[in-house]
Write a protein that holds these residues in place. Sequence first.
Motif, PDB file in Angstrom:
ATOM      1  N   ALA A 448       0.850  -1.189   0.000  1.00  0.00           N
ATOM      2  CA  ALA A 448       0.000   0.000   0.000  1.00  0.00           C
ATOM      3  C   ALA A 448       0.883   1.235   0.000  1.00  0.00           C
ATOM      4  N   PHE A 450       1.092   5.333   1.201  1.00  0.00           N
ATOM      5  CA  PHE A 450       0.535   6.364   2.071  1.00  0.00           C
ATOM      6  C   PHE A 450       1.270   7.667   1.777  1.00  0.00           C
ATOM      7  N   TYR A 466      -8.769  -2.148  14.065  1.00  0.00           N
ATOM      8  CA  TYR A 466      -8.166  -1.742  12.795  1.00  0.00           C
ATOM      9  C   TYR A 466      -6.893  -0.948  13.066  1.00  0.00           C
ATOM     10  N   GLU A 468      -3.977   2.232  12.266  1.00  0.00           N
ATOM     11  CA  GLU A 468      -3.831   3.658  12.009  1.00  0.00           C
ATOM     12  C   GLU A 468      -2.449   3.912  11.409  1.00  0.00           C
ATOM     13  N   SER A 491      -4.443   7.739   8.067  1.00  0.00           N
ATOM     14  CA  SER A 491      -5.250   6.824   7.265  1.00  0.00           C
ATOM     15  C   SER A 491      -5.566   5.617   8.140  1.00  0.00           C
ATOM     16  N   TYR A 492      -6.651   4.927   7.814  1.00  0.00           N
ATOM     17  CA  TYR A 492      -7.073   3.780   8.619  1.00  0.00           C
ATOM     18  C   TYR A 492      -7.413   2.610   7.702  1.00  0.00           C
ATOM     19  N   PHE A 493      -7.069   1.416   8.151  1.00  0.00           N
ATOM     20  CA  PHE A 493      -7.314   0.245   7.324  1.00  0.00           C
ATOM     21  C   PHE A 493      -7.439  -1.010   8.190  1.00  0.00           C
ATOM     22  N   LYS A 494      -8.039  -2.025   7.592  1.00  0.00           N
ATOM     23  CA  LYS A 494      -8.116  -3.348   8.210  1.00  0.00           C
ATOM     24  C   LYS A 494      -7.212  -4.293   7.434  1.00  0.00           C
ATOM     25  N   ILE A 501      -5.200  -5.561   2.401  1.00  0.00           N
ATOM     26  CA  ILE A 501      -5.534  -4.298   3.051  1.00  0.00           C
ATOM     27  C   ILE A 501      -6.890  -3.791   2.558  1.00  0.00           C
ATOM     28  N   LYS A 502      -7.734  -3.365   3.497  1.00  0.00           N
ATOM     29  CA  LYS A 502      -9.006  -2.735   3.164  1.00  0.00           C
ATOM     30  C   LYS A 502      -9.066  -1.398   3.875  1.00  0.00           C
ATOM     31  N   TYR A 503      -9.115  -0.315   3.106  1.00  0.00           N
ATOM     32  CA  TYR A 503      -9.110   1.024   3.677  1.00  0.00           C
ATOM     33  C   TYR A 503     -10.481   1.374   4.252  1.00  0.00           C
ATOM     34  N   GLU A 505     -13.066   4.228   4.653  1.00  0.00           N
ATOM     35  CA  GLU A 505     -13.313   5.446   3.894  1.00  0.00           C
ATOM     36  C   GLU A 505     -14.053   6.488   4.721  1.00  0.00           C
TER      37      GLU A 505
END
Length: 615
Positions: A448, A450, A466, A468, A491-494, A501-503, A505
């Motif tokens: 990913a 950033f 999740y 950070e 930004s935040y994601f799982k 990675i799943k952001y 939104e």
Amino acid sequence: MTRFRFFPILTILFGLFAFYSCKSEDKSNAANENLTFLNEFVEQFKEGLSAEEDRKLLGMLKLERSQEALTELVKVLKNTHHSIKCEFDFGRTTFQKIGENQLQVWFPVSLVNTNYPNQEPEIFIVSAKVEKLDNSFVIREMDADLLYHKFTAFENRDFWKLELEAEYEKRKLVYELVERLQAGVDSVIWFTRYQDQLYFYFVQGEWDNPKSFDNYRADAEKTVPKVGSYKMGLLNAEGKVVIPADYDLIGTLGFDMENLVEVKRNGKYGMYHLQSRLPVIPAVYDVLIPFTTTDDKKLILTQEGKQTGYFNSDFLRFEGLPPVQQIDEYLAGYKYLDKGLLIKNGQQAMMEVPNKEYLGNGYVVPPSYLSNLQVMDSIEFGFTTTELGFNAGNESREFLGLSWQKISDTFNGLIVLIKDRYMDGREEFYYRSRVAILDKENTVKANADFNGSDLVSIRFLRDFGYYEAKTNHYEYLIDVDVDQINLHNFSYFKLSENGEIKYLETRRVFPETKFSKMDSSYVRGDFSLFVGNGEYENSDFLSEKTIQFMLDGILADNGYVFPDEDREMFFSYYRKEGDKTTGKIEEAMANFSEIDRHNYDFLSSLLPKKAIASR
């Protein structure tokens, strides 16, 4: 004799006529409503174009672009450039309804050079996604990049044409040589110059080159042709085979070590020596890593599964690691990525496609230690090889540093800070952290990017399940009424079990107000505060204006419509079609999540009481 019943039939006919007349009238009404929508938008757009201040037009542009990029776009739209005029043909605008309050609009656009009236104008179509919010309109999506590149190319058309012809003349003999070489191979796909010698990459089989910089997205699936449909080799200018067509990919010549080139076959890597035209390392290794000892000896480290080894400068192979200091740290800490690598024409022997359509578009095939970790793609292109960026825009890519972080009990993160510089870019530099997610076997599971000017730091928010990611903003924020720069960027994601990675939104400019319970660490930092006349001073705490914007963002995201039109302009894009709105703060607060409530109370406690009362 059956009696003809005239009046019942007549009644049915009148009923059918009325039914279809109503349906036709409904369609007509809908068409009229859409046309009214379009006309109202066009009038507001025209007002923005003709307004003395840029603010009105900027308020309509809710695009995912930096402030610098939006400012440049406004200059193009408002014709502040002295010679090139951008003209919209609103009378020929077409549209299609795509939602209750949304239209997709297509504008015919003409670019005209007022200094050269006889120059043929550039005519093309720009599409935009328009949304109506109460009594105003915003543009959610727009072909901004297309417009910008068309404008730049048109502005320099005559000058570029002469320069392009000059660059073509430099390559003309090379192109003619390629035509002769192709008589004995299926296709010559690239040429390059290394140590004043010409080399030609050729394939036997099918191959599709990635297209030019402008068509990158449309042809992204062709970046790496399907393995098995071709084999690649290398020729010299005399047509002699330097490397036979037995490989899936041949690297950039001399990328790390003089006269050496990496080759790839069936997912394994080896090396050829250019002058001897011999394979000095067989293509059986998972990765090859260059290493220079303190006494300047050149070694090549190998990994094959869990087995390590190395080749010395005479290409003799030894098992295990070389008996030199810091070799364990060099490998375990991925220090070979932290060596100030610069990708730029002149630094590497970049390849070009032997075709005028691709002139100036530089290709790089990076070594396995970069592509296997997904720090770079297996084929990179779009690097400029000429003084002007004819078919490419990336002037350079620099690797500034790296870090290693434990992401979870299962995954680690390898983080590399990258700086790209684009020729005639709307911003001077573009910074990003490329994060490779590795499992316990150091296999890359996902990657990913950033944005931010420093290395991203990642932590797991256990209370919420999740992650950070934190960097610093390296540019002015978009559509933000704050008086500070160099703010934190979150930004935040799982992360799934297999590392994908799943952001998470959000439309909020400051996502931390939505996804994390803020404390003092979120409001302290090395910020810069605007003090007037273009001057900034250092500050270590968020300003009152920045905190106020965060608070208003929480309210707006929960449906609050600000009575002040100028204030509402900043937050109208927080809402999407169908969202409930309210003009009462207490009703918006009733929609708060637990995180919203915590952050609203925490941020409010940092403001003077008079500021809170004024709300």
